[in-house]
Design an enzyme around this catalytic site. Structure first.
Site, PDB file in Angstrom:
ATOM      1  N   HIS A  91       0.840  -1.201   0.000  1.00 19.12           N
ATOM      2  CA  HIS A  91       0.000   0.000   0.000  1.00 19.12           C
ATOM      3  C   HIS A  91       0.872   1.246   0.000  1.00 19.12           C
ATOM      4  O   HIS A  91       1.612   1.483   0.950  1.00 19.12           O
ATOM      5  CB  HIS A  91      -0.923  -0.019   1.218  1.00 19.12           C
ATOM      6  CG  HIS A  91      -1.889   1.101   1.251  1.00 19.12           C
ATOM      7  ND1 HIS A  91      -1.896   2.039   2.241  1.00 19.12           N
ATOM      8  CD2 HIS A  91      -2.892   1.429   0.404  1.00 19.12           C
ATOM      9  CE1 HIS A  91      -2.869   2.908   2.020  1.00 19.12           C
ATOM     10  NE2 HIS A  91      -3.485   2.555   0.901  1.00 19.12           N
ATOM     11  N   HIS A 133      -0.615  10.877  -2.670  1.00 15.97           N
ATOM     12  CA  HIS A 133      -1.960  10.486  -2.252  1.00 15.97           C
ATOM     13  C   HIS A 133      -2.913  11.662  -2.119  1.00 15.97           C
ATOM     14  O   HIS A 133      -4.077  11.561  -2.472  1.00 15.97           O
ATOM     15  CB  HIS A 133      -1.894   9.734  -0.918  1.00 15.97           C
ATOM     16  CG  HIS A 133      -3.234   9.312  -0.430  1.00 15.97           C
ATOM     17  ND1 HIS A 133      -3.995  10.103   0.402  1.00 15.97           N
ATOM     18  CD2 HIS A 133      -3.964   8.193  -0.671  1.00 15.97           C
ATOM     19  CE1 HIS A 133      -5.137   9.483   0.652  1.00 15.97           C
ATOM     20  NE2 HIS A 133      -5.138   8.319   0.019  1.00 15.97           N
TER      21      HIS A 133
END
Length: 145
Positions: A31, A73
């Site tokens: 991740h 992100h």
């Protein structure tokens, strides 16, 4: 109360010479790279995931003001580049974004890590691994991808 504007998210799987696994096979996907070890969505994080044996790396992309694919992100730089100027990715040129340190917040060992371009992360992908790209902005990114 739901808003009238619905945000769509897109995810793109990039298979670099990898045959699709049989149903039931477990894949290990890092991740944002190996974000437990290295700063998320950086080259160091991707390389760490490959070294740890991940089958793939998930990362996030935004389009900068000069239409470069930036691996980050959030829509702003504040969280992963703290103590520096807070830029909105979509309104900032990539060369400005690349002046920021995206690693120091995690550990001094990662000082000078940059917000990477997607092609820099692609260059780290071993031939038998995959990349999972989450598109964090709108469809304007699709022709660039």
């Amino acid at each position: 109360m739901p808003t009238a504007k619905v945000m769509k998210k897109y995810c793109l799987l990039l298979f670099w010479g990898l045959s699709i696994p049989a149903i039931g096979q477990t894949l290990y996907i890092g991740h944002r790279g190996n974000s437990s070890i290295a700063p998320e969505n950086t080259i160091a994080s991707a390389k760490s995931a490959w070294e740890a044996g991940a089958d793939g790396v998930e990362l996030d992309v935004y389009l900068s003001a000069d239409e470069k694919l930036m691996v980050i992100h959030d829509s702003h730089t504040q969280r992963t580049c703290p103590g520096q100027h807070d830029f909105e990715i979509a309104k900032t040129m990539s060369d400005t974004l690349r002046t920021l340190d995206a690693g120091m917040w995690k550990d001094k060992a990662f000082q000078h890590e940059k917000i990477p371009f997607l092609e820099e992360i692609l260059a780290t992908v071993p031939p038998d691994r995959m990349l999972v790209v989450e598109i964090k902005c709108g469809t304007e990114i699709l022709p660039i991808l």
